[in-house]
Design an enzyme around this catalytic site. Structure first.
Site, PDB file in Angstrom:
ATOM      1  N   SER A 463      -6.769  62.999 -43.470  1.00 15.61           N
ATOM      2  CA  SER A 463      -6.251  63.435 -44.768  1.00 15.61           C
ATOM      3  C   SER A 463      -5.385  62.325 -45.326  1.00 15.61           C
ATOM      4  O   SER A 463      -4.876  61.472 -44.578  1.00 15.61           O
ATOM      5  CB  SER A 463      -5.419  64.718 -44.607  1.00 15.61           C
ATOM      6  OG  SER A 463      -4.716  65.025 -45.802  1.00 15.61           O
ATOM      7  N   TYR A 476       1.218  69.678 -40.529  1.00 16.73           N
ATOM      8  CA  TYR A 476      -0.118  69.276 -40.978  1.00 16.73           C
ATOM      9  C   TYR A 476      -0.245  67.757 -41.014  1.00 16.73           C
ATOM     10  O   TYR A 476      -1.223  67.177 -40.510  1.00 16.73           O
ATOM     11  CB  TYR A 476      -0.386  69.872 -42.360  1.00 16.73           C
ATOM     12  CG  TYR A 476      -1.750  69.541 -42.923  1.00 16.73           C
ATOM     13  CD1 TYR A 476      -2.873  70.239 -42.496  1.00 16.73           C
ATOM     14  CD2 TYR A 476      -1.913  68.536 -43.867  1.00 16.73           C
ATOM     15  CE1 TYR A 476      -4.136  69.937 -43.002  1.00 16.73           C
ATOM     16  CE2 TYR A 476      -3.163  68.224 -44.386  1.00 16.73           C
ATOM     17  CZ  TYR A 476      -4.271  68.925 -43.943  1.00 16.73           C
ATOM     18  OH  TYR A 476      -5.514  68.627 -44.448  1.00 16.73           O
TER      19      TYR A 476
END
Length: 593
Positions: A463, A476
């Site tokens: 990501s 995350y």
């Protein structure tokens, strides 16, 4: 060097033009005949891995080209290796092993060079049902390619000529008198197996055979008898009279891919394939070659206009020449980026295994993958964070479907909230899926790729959060940063085994991860409100998962290491490298929730 055995082969001798050719046969003679022609400085044993695999479906024939292996050499050597005499040899072998039906021809290196002659001369019409070419262009086509670039030069064409000229250094050396023979019968012949292992990653499995020094010395006349004459005066009628499958190794150190730019004009029924490998693909990629040869031969053996048309255009999607027929496994394939990636590979003609913990979503992805172009697609239900379940999946995949060529570790979950509000249980859930799920996939399927020894590719979905800090995404971002570093480490470790590793870093992509992401430290009602707001914001951004899927296929085709996808992901990646202080300042901002 020891002899490579062709288990179960039946041997015969064919006399032609003053030489005796050693011919080996495997498989049922009642089935379609596939005739394999070796290159330089090889003997027929270069095909042993491919031949034994093909023998389950076909009547497979291999022969030592004159002067190679156990076949006798012409006397004198000069003038004894012309393309005309090699064509005589092919026809003699074909008539001996398949007198009533045309053969399916497969050539590598000089085996492909001479096979282009076979498939373009008038006297072989009706004897060749199909031709698969790899790492060996037609000398006539090559001659026209050179003339076109010399008579109409441009900077690009000049660069192409210079590039291929540099790759062809060995051709000039082989035209020198005596020296090649002395080198091959001396130090080069002794060191050649180690050179192949080091430069080409050819397995040390007893290949090449003991005849290598004499094979290479005799084979120098293949170049001397043909290359200069044909390049100076290429035939104008060198059109293929049979369907052609072209397999191009992208890492071929001897041949430029640009050599085949004009090939459609010479071979109207052309199918292109690209393979991430070096020159000696019969030894390093036998499984993939077997699959492609089987598919091509079967299509043209079945006959009929529809079969021929489908073989000439195997898949409509991007990168079809690279992925058609390969086995691809995608986790998190039930929706979003995973589903779009499965579809993109399916459109490129790959076989797809859709994996998701949502059985219905995985099944739907597999069903739709078949509709959009996958020759086969299966659904598997598994939680990637469950190590034992992943081990069972890996075992099942290897047993029932084969070793995957491309693994996409895409499954992931979202979690937002400050570090102090994030519980240890929250951390465990995120790391179990986002990091441990990737670790399980890489370890289990990566090991299978490595043990197979024929390369592959692993894609891990990271990501932009992997390098863009945020006060709202500590868990995350940490999980994705770990995936990014894991990918970089694996890329370094597996490069020597021909296995590429790519980390894909999307930004804000319109998928359902926003509506299912958890928010730490808030009530259930507040979490639902934030999920709806996040989904709405991502919907307004509306960056489609299909673009991420395109980036995945492109990353595998180009063997890219780190791929930021969206504009904001690319921008943050640049900032992380050149203006990290500015990125840290942005990280302090309160998110709009």
């Amino acid at each position: 060097m020891t002899t490579v055995d062709l288990l179960g082969a039946r041997e015969r001798w064919v006399r032609t033009g003053g030489v005796e050719l050693c011919v080996a046969e495997l498989g049922d003679t009642g089935r379609p005949t596939v005739l394999l022609v070796h290159g330089y400085p090889d003997s027929k044993e270069v095909w042993s891995e491919v031949a034994t695999r093909l023998a389950d479906r076909f009547h497979v024939v291999l022969y030592d080209v004159r002067g190679h292996g156990r076949s006798t050499a012409p006397k004198p050597l000069r003038g004894g290796f012309t393309l005309e005499k090699l064509t005589d040899d092919f026809l003699a072998v074909a008539d001996a092993v398949s007198p009533d039906k045309p053969v399916h021809l497969v050539g590598h290196d000089w085996g492909s060079v001479q096979s282009w002659e076979f498939v373009t001369v008038e006297r072989t019409q009706g004897r060749i049902a199909s031709f698969t070419s790899m790492s060996g262009p037609s000398l006539d086509h090559f001659g026209h390619w050179i003339k076109k670039r010399m008579t109409r030069p441009t900077p690009r064409r000049a660069a192409q000529l210079a590039g291929q000229g540099a790759k062809s250094w060995y051709v000039y050396m082989l035209h020198t008198p005596v020296l090649p023979e002395l080198a091959w019968r001396g130090p080069l012949g002794k060191r050649w197996p180690k050179i192949l292992q080091r430069l080409e990653k050819v397995p040390a499995d007893g290949y090449p055979t003991l005849s290598l020094p004499s094979d290479a010395a005799h084979g120098a006349w293949l170049y001397r008898d043909n290359v200069r004459a044909r390049l100076r005066r290429p035939r104008a009628d060198a059109y293929a009279h049979a369907p052609v499958q072209l397999i191009v190794p992208s890492g071929d150190i001897f041949l430029s891919q640009k050599l085949y730019d004009d090939l459609e004009s010479w071979a109207p029924q052309l199918t292109r394939r690209t393979l991430p490998a070096g020159h000696w693909v019969p030894r390093t990629r036998p499984d993939q070659l077997t699959a492609w040869i089987t598919e091509f031969v079967t299509a043209h053996e079945d006959g009929g206009p529809s079969a021929l048309a489908s073989a000439a255009a195997p898949a409509p999607g991007k990168h079809a020449e690279r992925f058609a027929g390969q086995l691809v496994l995608v986790t998190g394939a039930g929706s979003g980026i995973g589903r779009a990636t499965a579809f993109a590979f399916a459109e490129a003609g790959a076989k797809v295994i859709a994996v998701d913990r949502d059985a219905e979503g995985a099944a739907r992805t597999a069903e739709l993958s078949r509709l959009v172009g996958a020759p086969a697609a299966w659904a598997e239900t598994v939680d990637v964070s469950d190590e034992q379940a992943m081990e069972k999946l890996a075992e099942k995949v290897a047993t029932e479907y084969g070793v995957v060529d491309v693994l996409v570790n895409n499954a992931g979950i979202g979690l937002s909230g400050s570090f102090l509000d994030t519980s240890s249980e929250d951390w465990k859930k995120v790391l179990d899926v986002n990091l441990w799920g990737v670790i399980h996939g890489c370890r289990l399927f990566g090991r299978q790729m490595a043990e197979r020894g024929q390369g592959g590719h692993i894609v891990n979905t990271a990501s932009a959060a992997a390098y863009q800090p945020s006060r709202a995404l500590p868990a995350y971002s940490t999980s994705k940063a770990a995936v990014l570093m894991l990918s970089e480490c694996l890329r370094a470790e597996l490069a020597g085994q021909g296995i590429g590793v790519s980390a894909i870093c999307p930004g804000f992509v319109n998928t359902n991860i926003t509506s299912t992401a958890r928010f730490a430290g808030v009530s259930a009602d507040e979490e639902k409100r934030r999920q709806k707001k996040s989904a709405r914001l991502y919907g307004l951004r509306n960056y489609p998962p299909e673009k991420v899927a395109d980036a995945v296929l492109r990353a595998v085709a180009r063997n890219q290491a780190v791929v930021p996808v969206t504009p904001e992901a690319r921008g943050a990646h640049l900032m992380s490298r050149f203006t990290p202080k500015a990125l840290r300042a942005i990280a302090r901002l309160e998110p709009p929730l």
